[in-house]
Design a protein around this motif. Structure first.
Motif, PDB file in Angstrom:
ATOM      1  N   THR A  88       0.207  24.677  42.405  1.00 36.99           N
ATOM      2  CA  THR A  88       1.245  24.970  41.415  1.00 36.99           C
ATOM      3  C   THR A  88       1.638  26.443  41.521  1.00 36.99           C
ATOM      4  N   THR A  89       2.872  26.731  41.127  1.00 36.16           N
ATOM      5  CA  THR A  89       3.263  28.139  41.085  1.00 36.16           C
ATOM      6  C   THR A  89       2.878  28.730  39.732  1.00 36.16           C
ATOM      7  N   SER A  90       2.812  27.885  38.712  1.00 36.89           N
ATOM      8  CA  SER A  90       2.310  28.345  37.413  1.00 36.89           C
ATOM      9  C   SER A  90       1.767  27.147  36.647  1.00 36.89           C
ATOM     10  N   PHE A  95      -5.525  27.716  61.373  1.00 32.82           N
ATOM     11  CA  PHE A  95      -4.745  26.578  60.867  1.00 32.82           C
ATOM     12  C   PHE A  95      -3.559  27.122  60.068  1.00 32.82           C
ATOM     13  N   ARG A  96      -2.326  26.776  60.504  1.00 35.63           N
ATOM     14  CA  ARG A  96      -1.088  27.259  59.838  1.00 35.63           C
ATOM     15  C   ARG A  96      -1.184  28.771  59.574  1.00 35.63           C
ATOM     16  N   ASN A  97      -1.032  29.220  58.297  1.00 34.92           N
ATOM     17  CA  ASN A  97      -1.074  30.667  58.062  1.00 34.92           C
ATOM     18  C   ASN A  97      -2.472  31.146  57.653  1.00 34.92           C
ATOM     19  N   GLU A 139       2.250  21.894  65.373  1.00 34.10           N
ATOM     20  CA  GLU A 139       2.735  22.718  64.254  1.00 34.10           C
ATOM     21  C   GLU A 139       1.600  23.201  63.364  1.00 34.10           C
ATOM     22  N   LEU A 140       0.446  22.523  63.443  1.00 33.05           N
ATOM     23  CA  LEU A 140      -0.692  22.892  62.588  1.00 33.05           C
ATOM     24  C   LEU A 140      -1.390  24.154  63.095  1.00 33.05           C
ATOM     25  N   ILE A 141      -1.183  24.436  64.370  1.00 28.57           N
ATOM     26  CA  ILE A 141      -1.849  25.601  64.977  1.00 28.57           C
ATOM     27  C   ILE A 141      -1.069  26.863  64.629  1.00 28.57           C
ATOM     28  N   ASN A 142      -1.779  27.900  64.262  1.00 30.32           N
ATOM     29  CA  ASN A 142      -1.129  29.166  63.937  1.00 30.32           C
ATOM     30  C   ASN A 142      -0.245  29.601  65.105  1.00 30.32           C
ATOM     31  N   TRP A 143       0.960  30.101  64.749  1.00 26.96           N
ATOM     32  CA  TRP A 143       1.952  30.431  65.781  1.00 26.96           C
ATOM     33  C   TRP A 143       1.417  31.376  66.865  1.00 26.96           C
ATOM     34  N   GLN A 144       0.487  32.268  66.487  1.00 23.59           N
ATOM     35  CA  GLN A 144      -0.031  33.253  67.450  1.00 23.59           C
ATOM     36  C   GLN A 144      -1.169  32.704  68.307  1.00 23.59           C
ATOM     37  N   GLY A 189      -0.119  30.121  43.253  1.00 23.72           N
ATOM     38  CA  GLY A 189       0.457  31.233  44.018  1.00 23.72           C
ATOM     39  C   GLY A 189       1.962  31.104  44.077  1.00 23.72           C
ATOM     40  N   HIS A 190       2.586  32.184  44.565  1.00 28.92           N
ATOM     41  CA  HIS A 190       4.042  32.148  44.710  1.00 28.92           C
ATOM     42  C   HIS A 190       4.419  31.202  45.841  1.00 28.92           C
ATOM     43  N   ASN A 191       5.719  31.041  46.051  1.00 27.51           N
ATOM     44  CA  ASN A 191       6.180  30.151  47.128  1.00 27.51           C
ATOM     45  C   ASN A 191       5.770  30.688  48.495  1.00 27.51           C
ATOM     46  N   ALA A 192       5.592  29.745  49.420  1.00 25.46           N
ATOM     47  CA  ALA A 192       5.335  30.062  50.834  1.00 25.46           C
ATOM     48  C   ALA A 192       4.105  30.938  51.084  1.00 25.46           C
ATOM     49  N   GLN A 193       3.065  30.753  50.295  1.00 25.82           N
ATOM     50  CA  GLN A 193       1.844  31.560  50.478  1.00 25.82           C
ATOM     51  C   GLN A 193       0.750  30.777  51.208  1.00 25.82           C
ATOM     52  N   GLY A 194       0.834  29.433  51.149  1.00 27.57           N
ATOM     53  CA  GLY A 194      -0.186  28.627  51.834  1.00 27.57           C
ATOM     54  C   GLY A 194      -0.868  27.599  50.956  1.00 27.57           C
ATOM     55  N   LYS A 195      -0.284  27.297  49.790  1.00 26.42           N
ATOM     56  CA  LYS A 195      -0.898  26.308  48.879  1.00 26.42           C
ATOM     57  C   LYS A 195      -0.848  24.907  49.508  1.00 26.42           C
ATOM     58  N   THR A 196       0.349  24.511  49.917  1.00 26.74           N
ATOM     59  CA  THR A 196       0.475  23.174  50.516  1.00 26.74           C
ATOM     60  C   THR A 196      -0.284  23.108  51.845  1.00 26.74           C
ATOM     61  N   ASN A 197      -0.302  24.227  52.574  1.00 27.39           N
ATOM     62  CA  ASN A 197      -1.060  24.247  53.843  1.00 27.39           C
ATOM     63  C   ASN A 197      -2.529  23.889  53.602  1.00 27.39           C
ATOM     64  N   MET A 198      -3.072  24.394  52.496  1.00 28.64           N
ATOM     65  CA  MET A 198      -4.491  24.114  52.188  1.00 28.64           C
ATOM     66  C   MET A 198      -4.682  22.615  51.868  1.00 28.64           C
TER      67      MET A 198
HETATM   68  N1  LIG Z   1       1.842  27.098  62.331  1.00 30.47           N
HETATM   69  C1  LIG Z   1       1.993  28.102  61.465  1.00 30.47           C
HETATM   70  N2  LIG Z   1       1.512  29.350  61.772  1.00 30.47           N
HETATM   71  C2  LIG Z   1       1.657  30.361  60.894  1.00 30.47           C
HETATM   72  N3  LIG Z   1       2.254  30.259  59.689  1.00 30.47           N
HETATM   73  C3  LIG Z   1       2.742  29.054  59.339  1.00 30.47           C
HETATM   74  C4  LIG Z   1       2.637  27.931  60.200  1.00 30.47           C
HETATM   75  N4  LIG Z   1       3.202  26.870  59.581  1.00 30.47           N
HETATM   76  C5  LIG Z   1       3.659  27.321  58.386  1.00 30.47           C
HETATM   77  N5  LIG Z   1       3.392  28.641  58.234  1.00 30.47           N
HETATM   78  C6  LIG Z   1       3.711  29.489  57.084  1.00 30.47           C
HETATM   79  O1  LIG Z   1       3.070  28.961  55.932  1.00 30.47           O
HETATM   80  C7  LIG Z   1       3.858  29.307  54.784  1.00 30.47           C
HETATM   81  C8  LIG Z   1       4.131  28.060  53.950  1.00 30.47           C
HETATM   82  O2  LIG Z   1       2.997  27.712  53.304  1.00 30.47           O
HETATM   83  P1  LIG Z   1       2.987  26.467  52.306  1.00 30.47           P
HETATM   84  O3  LIG Z   1       3.880  25.396  52.778  1.00 30.47           O
HETATM   85  O4  LIG Z   1       1.567  26.153  52.088  1.00 30.47           O
HETATM   86  O5  LIG Z   1       3.674  27.137  51.041  1.00 30.47           O
HETATM   87  P2  LIG Z   1       3.326  26.939  49.509  1.00 30.47           P
HETATM   88  O6  LIG Z   1       2.421  28.033  49.078  1.00 30.47           O
HETATM   89  O7  LIG Z   1       2.900  25.560  49.236  1.00 30.47           O
HETATM   90  O8  LIG Z   1       4.755  27.217  48.892  1.00 30.47           O
HETATM   91  P3  LIG Z   1       5.711  26.344  47.964  1.00 30.47           P
HETATM   92  O9  LIG Z   1       5.248  26.616  46.565  1.00 30.47           O
HETATM   93  O10 LIG Z   1       7.046  26.942  48.256  1.00 30.47           O
HETATM   94  O11 LIG Z   1       5.598  24.919  48.384  1.00 30.47           O
HETATM   95  C9  LIG Z   1       5.168  29.839  55.243  1.00 30.47           C
HETATM   96  O12 LIG Z   1       5.151  31.230  55.050  1.00 30.47           O
HETATM   97  C10 LIG Z   1       5.191  29.475  56.719  1.00 30.47           C
HETATM   98  O13 LIG Z   1       5.916  30.420  57.420  1.00 30.47           O
END
Ligand SMILES: Nc1ncnc2c1ncn2[C@@H]1O[C@H](COP(=O)(O)OP(=O)(O)OP(=O)(O)O)[C@@H](O)[C@H]1O
Length: 374
Positions: free
Chosen positions: A344-346, A11-13, A59-64, A30-39
């Motif tokens: 949250t980032t912090s 699922f996503r990353n 889009e929910l499926i991991n790119w690979q 966690g920092h930005n773009a690590q997967g918080k919102t994905n969870m």
């Molecule tokens: N289908 C997918 N397959 C693999 N990776 C993905 C996929 N969709 C999104 N990502 C990756 O997930 C990451 C984004 O995660 P997310 O949106 O959870 O960030 P975040 O930790 O909430 O960051 P922020 O604090 O900036 O909102 C990005 O690195 C993005 O490239």
């Protein structure tokens, strides 16, 4: 209800992850773009079968990968229920208690979650479409009947609009079919309108109390359901159907000329009144935020009232958007009541002091580490 366990596969990353949650507050840091919102999105999808960020499930499926899976166990007063969603190029499959559900509408309602993201703070000042979407999303979770009626209404509306365009451009001439479509549309539209009236009335009760509290007794909040039929609490579905169908009949020519359906719940709105003034037009940004916060928090109580269970609360990066007073209200309102997931980032000092025994998960590149709370 409590989500005790979540499993993500492709699922996503997230590659392969199993996580056990705290029944109280879970902080995803966690920092930005690590997967918080994905969870959070995964939990939201497990609840509603669709994402709040995209209408494209692919889009929910991991790119690979070619497929993804989200599963989890929800604990309710009736016991534990395993839930599972699979996504692939063939579509999605939903399982409850390991049994595949023939319709997604049978699945929705097993796990209820309320999501609060920064864009929800614009519930008041945003477009009417945003507020209609809000009603549909939230009321569908509380009532499978609403979910069904709103879905049927949307499908018929598309059909009627297509037919109106064909009549407009003279590709069709038969108005009998238009009458049939309008009749069916009025029947489902009436159900949606009366349900919205009912739910908004109840929501208003909870939101008014919260708003008064957050504004330190300085402001009163009222919610008005804006609809073309001007229904009241006493209006029946039959009366609403008759009124809506009459509007369609009386305005048939206009609808053909415009090539679209002019009347119905797809034109509805909600008006928020603070101290009897329309807060969208006259309220300060602070009043608009307080209103949005009160309404979101009121949903928690409304859902408990309607379903018998508290929903999960998903807070996507909202703490940083709120001032100390509103943060305090939010965090005290949810403590020991709803299972909460916040990203949250912090974490601010205020939040650290206010949250009771949270579990803190550090997220980095789609992996989780549990932090010992000091
Ligand atoms: N289908 C997918 N397959 C693999 N990776 C993905 C996929 N969709 C999104 N990502 C990756 O997930 C990451 C984004 O995660 P997310 O949106 O959870 O960030 P975040 O930790 O909430 O960051 P922020 O604090 O900036 O909102 C990005 O690195 C993005 O490239």
């Amino acid at each position: 209800m409590i989500l005790t366990e979540l499993h993500l596969h492709h699922f996503r990353n997230y590659q392969d992850l199993t996580v056990h949650f705290n029944p109280g507050v879970n902080v995803l840091i966690g920092h930005n773009a690590q997967g918080k919102t994905n969870m959070l999105e995964a939990i939201y999808v497990l609840s509603l079968t669709k994402s709040h960020r995209t209408s494209n499930d692919h889009e929910l499926i991991n790119w690979q990968e070619k497929s993804a899976l989200i599963s989890g166990t929800v604990e309710k007063s009736i016991g534990k229920i395993p839930l599972e969603l699979q996504f692939s190029s063939k579509g999605k499959k939903a399982k409850v208690n390991h049994l595949e559900q023939a319709r997604l509408s049978q699945y929705v309602g097993q796990l209820n979650a309320i999501l609060f993201a920064p864009e929800d703070l614009s519930l008041v000042k945003g477009s009417p479409a945003l507020r209609r979407h809000f009603m549909d999303r939230e009321f569908s979770q509380m009532s499978s009947k609403y979910l069904y009626n709103a879905g049927q209404y949307r499908t018929l509306l598309r059909q009627k609009n297509k037919y109106l365009k064909q009549l407009k451009y003279r590709q069709q001439t038969d108005r009998v079919l238009l009458g049939v479509l309008s009749d069916q549309l009025a029947a489902f539209g009436a159900e949606v309108i009366i349900a919205r009236q009912h739910f908004l009335k109840h929501l208003e009760g909870w939101a008014a109390d919260l708003h008064q509290e957050i504004s330190l007794n300085k402001e009163s909040l009222r919610l008005e359901y804006v609809n073309q039929l001007k229904v009241s609490d006493d209006t029946t579905v039959e009366e609403a159907y008759q009124a809506l169908f009459k509007l369609y009949q009386d305005n048939e020519q206009r609808e053909i000329e415009q090539g679209t359906t002019i009347y119905g719940p797809h034109r509805d709105d909600i008006r928020f009144l603070v101290n009897d003034k329309n807060v969208q037009a006259f309220g300060s940004q602070g009043q608009q935020r307080t209103t949005a916060l009160s309404v979101k928090l009121a949903e928690i109580d409304l859902m408990k009232e309607q379903t018998g269970e508290y929903p999960l609360l998903l807070l996507d990066d909202v703490l940083s958007e709120l001032d100390t007073i509103r943060q305090t209200h939010l965090l005290t309102a949810i403590q020991n009541k709803v299972q909460t997931f916040l990203t949250t980032t912090s974490l601010s000092d205020v939040a650290r002091q206010l949250i009771n025994e949270p579990t803190i998960f550090e997220i980095e590149h789609g992996t989780l580490n549990k932090e010992e709370v000091k």
